[in-house]
Design a protein around this motif. Structure first.
Motif, PDB file in Angstrom:
ATOM      1  N   GLN A  69       4.618  -1.008  11.479  1.00  0.00           N
ATOM      2  CA  GLN A  69       3.826   0.219  11.574  1.00  0.00           C
ATOM      3  C   GLN A  69       2.676   0.038  12.564  1.00  0.00           C
ATOM      4  OE1 GLN A  69       1.529   1.248   8.081  1.00  0.00           O
ATOM      5  NE2 GLN A  69       1.535   3.432   8.580  1.00  0.00           N
ATOM      6  N   MET A  81       4.208   6.354   8.944  1.00  0.00           N
ATOM      7  CA  MET A  81       5.330   5.612   8.365  1.00  0.00           C
ATOM      8  C   MET A  81       5.075   5.370   6.880  1.00  0.00           C
ATOM      9  SD  MET A  81       6.602   1.711   9.235  1.00  0.00           S
ATOM     10  CE  MET A  81       7.172   2.073  10.899  1.00  0.00           C
ATOM     11  N   HIS A  83       5.233   2.736   4.764  1.00  0.00           N
ATOM     12  CA  HIS A  83       5.395   1.300   5.003  1.00  0.00           C
ATOM     13  C   HIS A  83       6.085   0.587   3.842  1.00  0.00           C
ATOM     14  CE1 HIS A  83       1.798   1.040   2.459  1.00  0.00           C
ATOM     15  NE2 HIS A  83       2.064  -0.249   2.318  1.00  0.00           N
TER      16      HIS A  83
END
Length: 253
Positions: A69, A81, A83
């Motif tokens: 990311q 994102m 993650h």
């Protein structure tokens, strides 16, 4: 399970990322901090040795998605994102997990814990051992994030100075969630103070006594609140209300 082997594999994985990037380094230090917090929580629970080691392994790998990311977006923002989901994906769909642990007997526990560690709340985990490890990593993550919020430059955390944070307001919706003793929905954060409040509100989503004791004994509520100079008078008053309410909440647990 060989944690030293796993750590070496993790260090090798990091070779693809820029350790000179302050955000990357923040996450490396955080990873090892979470690993230690996971160990402390598991040992306090008097879990078997295997679960203590498993909790540490999950701590080591929990933020593995963050590095990509940061490489792609140089941002922690959830809009760039998910993650946690990405971390679980690269570990298990791309089989990266075998670089860190040879046995597959813990795969479902690791996948569940990592994939759900940043969820707003835990739902739908029916396996008791998977749920326990999901709770441990969430507590450990929050606990080390207290250290992060105290040691890391505000500019790295929020992209502005502490003075600029303290000049902003807390939006009514975020204050409402806090007063209801709820974690803050990330998408409702509008101002930098909303972000700062969210770092305190996640204390409403703690699972284990040892975590609360550490928060209380280290005076994390007062220390986190004290990092920002609240030059906005209304914000300053609200923060004193938040300080009193949160300290009372933790004291009574």
């Amino acid at each position: 399970m060989d944690l030293q082997y796993s750590k070496k594999a993790f260090e090798n994985y990091l070779n693809d990322y820029d350790r000179k990037n302050e955000k990357i380094m923040l996450k490396i230090v955080h990873t090892y901090g979470v690993m230690e917090c996971s160990k402390k929580i598991a040992e306090d629970m008097k879990l078997p040795a295997e679960d203590c080691e498993l909790a540490q392994l999950i701590g080591l790998l929990h933020d593995i998605g963050r590095f990509e990311q940061l490489k792609c977006y140089n941002s922690f923002e959830p809009g760039t994102m998910n993650h946690a989901a990405f971390g679980a994906k690269i570990l298990f769909e791309k089989r990266l997990i075998r670089c860190f642990v040879e046995e597959d007997k813990w795969d479902e526990i690791i996948k569940t814990a990592i994939g759900h560690h940043s969820d707003y709340c835990l739902k739908g985990i029916t396996n008791k051992r998977e749920l326990m490890h999901a709770q441990i990593i969430r507590d450990a993550d929050k606990l080390d994030n207290c250290r992060v919020k105290l040691e890391t430059a505000i500019e790295i955390l929020l992209g502005v100075t502490a003075e600029q944070v303290g000049m902003s307001e807390i939006t009514p919706e975020v204050m409402r969630q806090f007063k209801n003793h709820k974690s803050i929905l990330l998408e409702t954060r509008k101002t930098k103070m909303d972000y700062w409040i969210s770092y305190l509100a996640y204390f409403y989503d703690i699972n284990f006594k040892a975590t609360y004791e550490s928060i209380r004994d280290n005076h994390y509520v007062d220390k986190i609140i004290g990092r920002i100079p609240y030059t906005n008078p209304d914000t300053g008053k609200q923060m004193e209300q938040i300080r009193n309410e949160m300290n009372l909440y933790i004291k009574t647990l």
